[in-house]
Scaffold this motif. Structure first.
Motif, PDB file in Angstrom:
ATOM      1  N   ALA A  72      -2.576  51.980  -1.801  1.00 20.77           N
ATOM      2  CA  ALA A  72      -3.077  51.056  -0.406  1.00 20.77           C
ATOM      3  C   ALA A  72      -4.242  52.001   0.176  1.00 20.77           C
ATOM      4  O   ALA A  72      -4.084  53.176   0.162  1.00 20.77           O
ATOM      5  CB  ALA A  72      -1.868  50.863   0.532  1.00 20.77           C
ATOM      6  N   GLU A  73      -5.055  51.437   0.765  1.00 22.26           N
ATOM      7  CA  GLU A  73      -5.953  51.987   1.641  1.00 22.26           C
ATOM      8  C   GLU A  73      -5.299  52.553   2.653  1.00 22.26           C
ATOM      9  O   GLU A  73      -4.321  51.934   3.266  1.00 22.26           O
ATOM     10  CB  GLU A  73      -6.893  51.023   2.371  1.00 22.26           C
ATOM     11  CG  GLU A  73      -7.931  50.349   1.137  1.00 22.26           C
ATOM     12  CD  GLU A  73      -8.924  49.604   1.950  1.00 22.26           C
ATOM     13  OE1 GLU A  73      -9.513  49.750   2.874  1.00 22.26           O
ATOM     14  OE2 GLU A  73      -9.307  48.302   1.345  1.00 22.26           O
ATOM     15  N   GLY A  74      -5.778  53.870   2.958  1.00 21.21           N
ATOM     16  CA  GLY A  74      -4.981  54.423   3.984  1.00 21.21           C
ATOM     17  C   GLY A  74      -3.940  55.189   3.732  1.00 21.21           C
ATOM     18  O   GLY A  74      -3.090  55.879   4.452  1.00 21.21           O
ATOM     19  N   GLY A  75      -3.443  55.112   2.427  1.00 21.91           N
ATOM     20  CA  GLY A  75      -2.199  55.777   1.911  1.00 21.91           C
ATOM     21  C   GLY A  75      -0.901  55.354   2.234  1.00 21.91           C
ATOM     22  O   GLY A  75       0.138  55.802   2.123  1.00 21.91           O
ATOM     23  N   GLU A  76      -0.851  53.951   3.154  1.00 21.31           N
ATOM     24  CA  GLU A  76       0.247  53.412   3.241  1.00 21.31           C
ATOM     25  C   GLU A  76       0.329  52.053   3.245  1.00 21.31           C
ATOM     26  O   GLU A  76      -1.034  51.660   3.439  1.00 21.31           O
ATOM     27  CB  GLU A  76       0.871  54.044   4.539  1.00 21.31           C
ATOM     28  CG  GLU A  76       0.236  53.895   5.645  1.00 21.31           C
ATOM     29  CD  GLU A  76       0.459  54.753   7.040  1.00 21.31           C
ATOM     30  OE1 GLU A  76       1.291  55.374   6.699  1.00 21.31           O
ATOM     31  OE2 GLU A  76      -0.246  54.554   7.954  1.00 21.31           O
ATOM     32  N   ALA A  77       1.411  51.453   3.165  1.00 18.43           N
ATOM     33  CA  ALA A  77       1.447  49.926   2.949  1.00 18.43           C
ATOM     34  C   ALA A  77       2.662  49.286   3.679  1.00 18.43           C
ATOM     35  O   ALA A  77       3.568  49.935   4.074  1.00 18.43           O
ATOM     36  CB  ALA A  77       1.609  49.406   1.520  1.00 18.43           C
ATOM     37  N   CYS A  78       2.197  48.190   4.290  1.00 21.02           N
ATOM     38  CA  CYS A  78       3.185  47.535   5.162  1.00 21.02           C
ATOM     39  C   CYS A  78       4.216  46.432   4.658  1.00 21.02           C
ATOM     40  O   CYS A  78       3.653  45.699   3.611  1.00 21.02           O
ATOM     41  CB  CYS A  78       2.526  46.844   6.445  1.00 21.02           C
ATOM     42  SG  CYS A  78       3.572  45.871   7.522  1.00 21.02           S
ATOM     43  N   VAL A  79       5.190  46.616   4.869  1.00 26.95           N
ATOM     44  CA  VAL A  79       6.378  45.691   4.271  1.00 26.95           C
ATOM     45  C   VAL A  79       5.825  44.089   4.465  1.00 26.95           C
ATOM     46  O   VAL A  79       6.109  43.225   3.466  1.00 26.95           O
ATOM     47  CB  VAL A  79       7.719  45.852   4.656  1.00 26.95           C
ATOM     48  CG1 VAL A  79       8.505  44.705   4.309  1.00 26.95           C
ATOM     49  CG2 VAL A  79       8.182  47.200   4.789  1.00 26.95           C
ATOM     50  N   CYS A  80       5.300  43.901   5.440  1.00 30.33           N
ATOM     51  CA  CYS A  80       5.021  42.580   5.693  1.00 30.33           C
ATOM     52  C   CYS A  80       3.587  42.124   4.520  1.00 30.33           C
ATOM     53  O   CYS A  80       3.296  40.840   4.323  1.00 30.33           O
ATOM     54  CB  CYS A  80       4.450  42.322   7.172  1.00 30.33           C
ATOM     55  SG  CYS A  80       3.148  43.550   7.537  1.00 30.33           S
ATOM     56  N   ASP A  81       3.062  42.997   4.152  1.00 28.22           N
ATOM     57  CA  ASP A  81       1.898  42.649   3.396  1.00 28.22           C
ATOM     58  C   ASP A  81       2.295  42.544   1.754  1.00 28.22           C
ATOM     59  O   ASP A  81       1.902  41.859   0.875  1.00 28.22           O
ATOM     60  CB  ASP A  81       0.899  43.694   3.121  1.00 28.22           C
ATOM     61  CG  ASP A  81       0.101  43.689   4.759  1.00 28.22           C
ATOM     62  OD1 ASP A  81      -0.104  42.679   5.095  1.00 28.22           O
ATOM     63  OD2 ASP A  81      -0.285  44.549   5.048  1.00 28.22           O
ATOM     64  N   MET A  82       3.431  43.358   1.566  1.00 31.99           N
ATOM     65  CA  MET A  82       3.901  43.254   0.189  1.00 31.99           C
ATOM     66  C   MET A  82       4.933  42.129  -0.124  1.00 31.99           C
ATOM     67  O   MET A  82       4.892  41.637  -1.194  1.00 31.99           O
ATOM     68  CB  MET A  82       4.728  44.598  -0.158  1.00 31.99           C
ATOM     69  CG  MET A  82       3.881  45.995   0.070  1.00 31.99           C
ATOM     70  SD  MET A  82       4.649  47.487  -0.377  1.00 31.99           S
ATOM     71  CE  MET A  82       5.504  47.716   1.002  1.00 31.99           C
ATOM     72  N   THR A  83       5.890  41.873   0.791  1.00 32.14           N
ATOM     73  CA  THR A  83       6.829  40.834   0.598  1.00 32.14           C
ATOM     74  C   THR A  83       6.351  39.645  -0.034  1.00 32.14           C
ATOM     75  O   THR A  83       6.740  38.828  -1.101  1.00 32.14           O
ATOM     76  CB  THR A  83       7.802  40.742   1.601  1.00 32.14           C
ATOM     77  OG1 THR A  83       8.252  41.965   2.171  1.00 32.14           O
ATOM     78  CG2 THR A  83       8.790  39.753   1.377  1.00 32.14           C
ATOM     79  N   PRO A  84       5.277  38.898   0.712  1.00 28.92           N
ATOM     80  CA  PRO A  84       4.757  37.665   0.136  1.00 28.92           C
ATOM     81  C   PRO A  84       4.221  37.715  -1.217  1.00 28.92           C
ATOM     82  O   PRO A  84       3.992  36.601  -2.052  1.00 28.92           O
ATOM     83  CB  PRO A  84       3.707  37.431   1.004  1.00 28.92           C
ATOM     84  CG  PRO A  84       3.874  38.283   2.370  1.00 28.92           C
ATOM     85  CD  PRO A  84       4.550  39.529   1.692  1.00 28.92           C
ATOM     86  N   GLN A  85       3.896  38.863  -1.843  1.00 34.36           N
ATOM     87  CA  GLN A  85       3.377  38.859  -3.227  1.00 34.36           C
ATOM     88  C   GLN A  85       4.639  38.713  -4.362  1.00 34.36           C
ATOM     89  O   GLN A  85       4.062  39.013  -5.483  1.00 34.36           O
ATOM     90  CB  GLN A  85       2.700  40.307  -3.235  1.00 34.36           C
ATOM     91  CG  GLN A  85       1.382  40.323  -2.304  1.00 34.36           C
ATOM     92  CD  GLN A  85       0.519  41.653  -2.853  1.00 34.36           C
ATOM     93  OE1 GLN A  85       0.253  41.373  -3.882  1.00 34.36           O
ATOM     94  NE2 GLN A  85       0.040  42.048  -1.728  1.00 34.36           N
ATOM     95  N   PHE A  86       5.848  38.745  -3.739  1.00 34.70           N
ATOM     96  CA  PHE A  86       6.993  38.540  -4.825  1.00 34.70           C
ATOM     97  C   PHE A  86       7.566  37.416  -4.645  1.00 34.70           C
ATOM     98  O   PHE A  86       7.374  36.466  -3.699  1.00 34.70           O
ATOM     99  CB  PHE A  86       7.892  39.727  -4.769  1.00 34.70           C
ATOM    100  CG  PHE A  86       7.360  41.006  -4.948  1.00 34.70           C
ATOM    101  CD1 PHE A  86       7.312  41.540  -6.038  1.00 34.70           C
ATOM    102  CD2 PHE A  86       6.442  41.844  -3.982  1.00 34.70           C
ATOM    103  CE1 PHE A  86       7.008  42.750  -6.590  1.00 34.70           C
ATOM    104  CE2 PHE A  86       5.960  43.185  -4.186  1.00 34.70           C
ATOM    105  CZ  PHE A  86       6.013  43.572  -5.678  1.00 34.70           C
ATOM    106  N   ASP A  87       8.215  36.958  -5.812  1.00 35.94           N
ATOM    107  CA  ASP A  87       8.983  35.619  -5.908  1.00 35.94           C
ATOM    108  C   ASP A  87      10.471  35.724  -5.453  1.00 35.94           C
ATOM    109  O   ASP A  87      11.278  34.626  -5.455  1.00 35.94           O
ATOM    110  CB  ASP A  87       9.020  35.116  -7.102  1.00 35.94           C
ATOM    111  CG  ASP A  87       7.598  34.477  -7.735  1.00 35.94           C
ATOM    112  OD1 ASP A  87       6.739  33.897  -6.851  1.00 35.94           O
ATOM    113  OD2 ASP A  87       7.476  34.409  -8.844  1.00 35.94           O
ATOM    114  N   VAL A  88      10.939  37.089  -5.035  1.00 34.12           N
ATOM    115  CA  VAL A  88      12.137  37.362  -4.647  1.00 34.12           C
ATOM    116  C   VAL A  88      12.446  37.174  -3.042  1.00 34.12           C
ATOM    117  O   VAL A  88      11.293  37.255  -2.200  1.00 34.12           O
ATOM    118  CB  VAL A  88      12.992  38.129  -5.237  1.00 34.12           C
ATOM    119  CG1 VAL A  88      12.752  38.262  -6.490  1.00 34.12           C
ATOM    120  CG2 VAL A  88      12.044  39.716  -4.626  1.00 34.12           C
TER     121      VAL A  88
END
Lengths: 121, 121
Positions: free
Chosen positions: B54-70
């Motif tokens: 991730a840019e900035g070396g960190e990632a938000c849960v809110c950005d990751m969750t939608p990328q999965f089917d679970v």
DNA sequence: TCCTTGTCTAGATGTTCTTCTAATCAGCCG
DNA sequence: CGGCTGATTAGAAGAACATCTAGACAAGGA
């Protein structure tokens, strides 16, 4: 009963950039995860390290089994997991069976984990 | 609720030579295996790669969750596994929670896997 | 204060994993 | 050939895991 291993790895070995440089896509993750999973057991990790660090580049099941507290069939099972993950391969030579590492697969895993600039070393 | 992670890693991060150079002892294997196990799931591997790249070396849960089917709780569970393995750490910043990698832990895993002489290639 | 949104925890369920014992297969030697 | 040792396969039992739904907690805005 030992064909599908090849399929998995051909993909994975050729696989991926370091994690720090690009996010894995779904199929890359699905190729790599079984290999990491295979390493996710202390017995298998020790087996792999015995095989990889053995003199001559290969290790005999007969030398490894006595070093563990579990039964022979259990060691055999773990070797099979490593084999099916494409991390090692083995062949019978006379009475004994010898295993050796698959450096390309190990290298692929190491490359994925590599912290950004290995070049600096 | 986030203290015991540190315990595991202090050991492991300082851990080991490449597999090809010396066989792991039992305690080294038991320190490293949970980290590899944490990587042994495609969802966790993708989460880690999203965080690490991730840019900035960190990632938000809110950005990751939608990328999965679970479901959300499933993602949360997998992030917890990575956290408890010492591979990432996270903190709340306002509404969202941000995760970042623990480079030392990843580096230790990469070092263990390193094939002895990459120079020969 | 109350409502909304984001994230985590708790508990339940079905699946996968680890390990065992028993049985089978492969090669060697008398 | 018959028996012996080394290694794997088969099948079963118990533990651990992935996922879900429901509920709880934290932060921000009307």
């Amino acid at each position: 009963m030992s064909k599908q291993l090849v399929v998995l790895n051909t993909d994975a070995v050729a696989c991926c950039e370091p994690l720090a440089q690009a996010a894995l896509d779904v199929s890359q993750a699905e190729s790599l995860a079984p290999m990491f999973k295979a390493l996710g057991d202390p017995i298998r990790l020790r087996l792999l390290s015995m095989i990889t660090s053995a003199e001559g580049g290969e290790a005999c099941v007969c030398d490894m089994t006595p070093q563990f507290d579990v039964s022979g069939p259990t060691i055999s099972h773990h070797l099979k997991v490593l084999r099916e993950a494409g991390l090692i391969e083995g062949d019978r030579r006379g009475t004994w069976i010898w295993y050796r590492p698959m450096p390309a697969a190990l290298g692929a895993l190491a490359a994925v984990l590599a912290v950004s600039q290995p070049a600096l070393v």
